[in-house]
Design a protein around this motif. Structure first.
Motif, PDB file in Angstrom:
ATOM      1  N   ASN A  74      77.913  53.953  73.544  1.00 30.46           N
ATOM      2  CA  ASN A  74      76.883  52.924  73.497  1.00 30.46           C
ATOM      3  C   ASN A  74      76.701  52.457  72.057  1.00 30.46           C
ATOM      4  O   ASN A  74      76.794  53.249  71.121  1.00 30.46           O
ATOM      5  CB  ASN A  74      75.551  53.447  74.037  1.00 30.46           C
ATOM      6  N   PHE A  75      76.453  51.167  71.902  1.00 35.93           N
ATOM      7  CA  PHE A  75      76.241  50.565  70.586  1.00 35.93           C
ATOM      8  C   PHE A  75      74.922  49.805  70.607  1.00 35.93           C
ATOM      9  O   PHE A  75      74.533  49.250  71.632  1.00 35.93           O
ATOM     10  CB  PHE A  75      77.393  49.623  70.234  1.00 35.93           C
ATOM     11  N   ALA A  76      74.245  49.766  69.472  1.00 32.31           N
ATOM     12  CA  ALA A  76      72.955  49.075  69.379  1.00 32.31           C
ATOM     13  C   ALA A  76      72.893  48.282  68.083  1.00 32.31           C
ATOM     14  O   ALA A  76      73.463  48.675  67.072  1.00 32.31           O
ATOM     15  CB  ALA A  76      71.812  50.082  69.439  1.00 32.31           C
ATOM     16  N   ILE A 101      64.070  51.250  68.981  1.00 24.32           N
ATOM     17  CA  ILE A 101      64.658  52.286  68.129  1.00 24.32           C
ATOM     18  C   ILE A 101      64.040  52.148  66.751  1.00 24.32           C
ATOM     19  O   ILE A 101      64.122  51.083  66.126  1.00 24.32           O
ATOM     20  CB  ILE A 101      66.197  52.138  68.048  1.00 24.32           C
ATOM     21  N   GLY A 102      63.395  53.207  66.281  1.00 21.36           N
ATOM     22  CA  GLY A 102      62.742  53.151  64.976  1.00 21.36           C
ATOM     23  C   GLY A 102      61.649  52.105  64.901  1.00 21.36           C
ATOM     24  O   GLY A 102      61.417  51.508  63.846  1.00 21.36           O
ATOM     25  N   GLY A 103      60.995  51.835  66.044  1.00 24.39           N
ATOM     26  CA  GLY A 103      59.911  50.866  66.088  1.00 24.39           C
ATOM     27  C   GLY A 103      60.360  49.425  66.187  1.00 24.39           C
ATOM     28  O   GLY A 103      59.531  48.519  66.200  1.00 24.39           O
ATOM     29  N   LYS A 104      61.677  49.189  66.280  1.00 23.32           N
ATOM     30  CA  LYS A 104      62.200  47.819  66.364  1.00 23.32           C
ATOM     31  C   LYS A 104      62.993  47.637  67.657  1.00 23.32           C
ATOM     32  O   LYS A 104      63.631  48.568  68.148  1.00 23.32           O
ATOM     33  CB  LYS A 104      63.108  47.517  65.169  1.00 23.32           C
TER      34      LYS A 104
END
Length: 197
Positions: free
Chosen positions: A40-42, A77-80
């Motif tokens: 998976n990539f984000a 992720i990380g609040g974003k």
């Protein structure tokens, strides 16, 4: 008397006749070893960029998959907010192969820089950070990948488990010592026994 829905005496068709389905035999079965792995990539949902009609292009070993934006999901992720997509059908023997990712807009213009990763590289970055069960799973996975590479003669000069340290190798499932049969033929030696473990 009707044959295949037609009256043999008068030649008329039976309007209620339903031809039976011609069934066939399954030809064979096969275990497809390893074609279920994926990554998976984000990337962040960058403000001011319209991702309508966008797509990700993933290339590995000369093969390219296009993943359209309507197949992406979102995650915080990380609040974003990030877009997340998967690259699938990686064979076990390809764990050391690099996947190159580029995001394009609807006009086929690159929106991202190339991102390069592999299952092997991911494990090497993360194996020491995980709990004992995850460590064992990750090391066993790389060992399986290396075994598949050796079996298929695929990229054997870069085995998936080649960079594991001795300490990291110890995270994996321990190899069993060779099992030998020291029983003596006689009255107590009858039938079959399965030793598990």
């Amino acid at each position: 008397n009707y044959v295949d829905g037609t009256c043999t005496a008068c030649g008329a068709a039976d309007p209620n006749y339903v031809k039976p389905i011609q069934k066939f035999d399954v030809a064979f079965s096969q275990v497809d070893m390893g074609n279920a792995l994926g990554m998976n990539f984000a990337f962040p949902a960058v403000e001011g960029i319209d991702f309508t009609g966008a797509y990700a292009e993933a290339t590995m070993a000369g093969s390219t998959q296009t993943i359209p934006a309507d197949k992406w999901t979102t995650a915080t992720i990380g609040g974003k907010t990030h877009y997340v997509f998967g690259y699938s059908n990686i064979a076990a023997k390809q764990m050391a192969d690099e996947v190159t990712i580029v995001i394009y807009n609807a006009d086929d213009e690159a929106l991202s820089n190339e991102y390069v990763d592999s299952i092997k590289a991911y494990v090497m970055r993360n194996v020491d950070k995980k709990d004992a069960e995850s460590k064992a799973l990750m090391v066993d996975m790389l060992n399986y990948g290396a075994a598949a590479q050796t079996y298929y003669g695929y990229n054997a000069e870069d085995l998936a488990n080649a960079q594991l340290s001795e300490a990291q190798k110890a995270y994996g499932t321990a190899e069993l010592t060779e099992i030998t049969d020291i029983r003596v033929m006689g009255d107590n030696y009858k039938g079959t026994r399965l030793e598990l473990g």
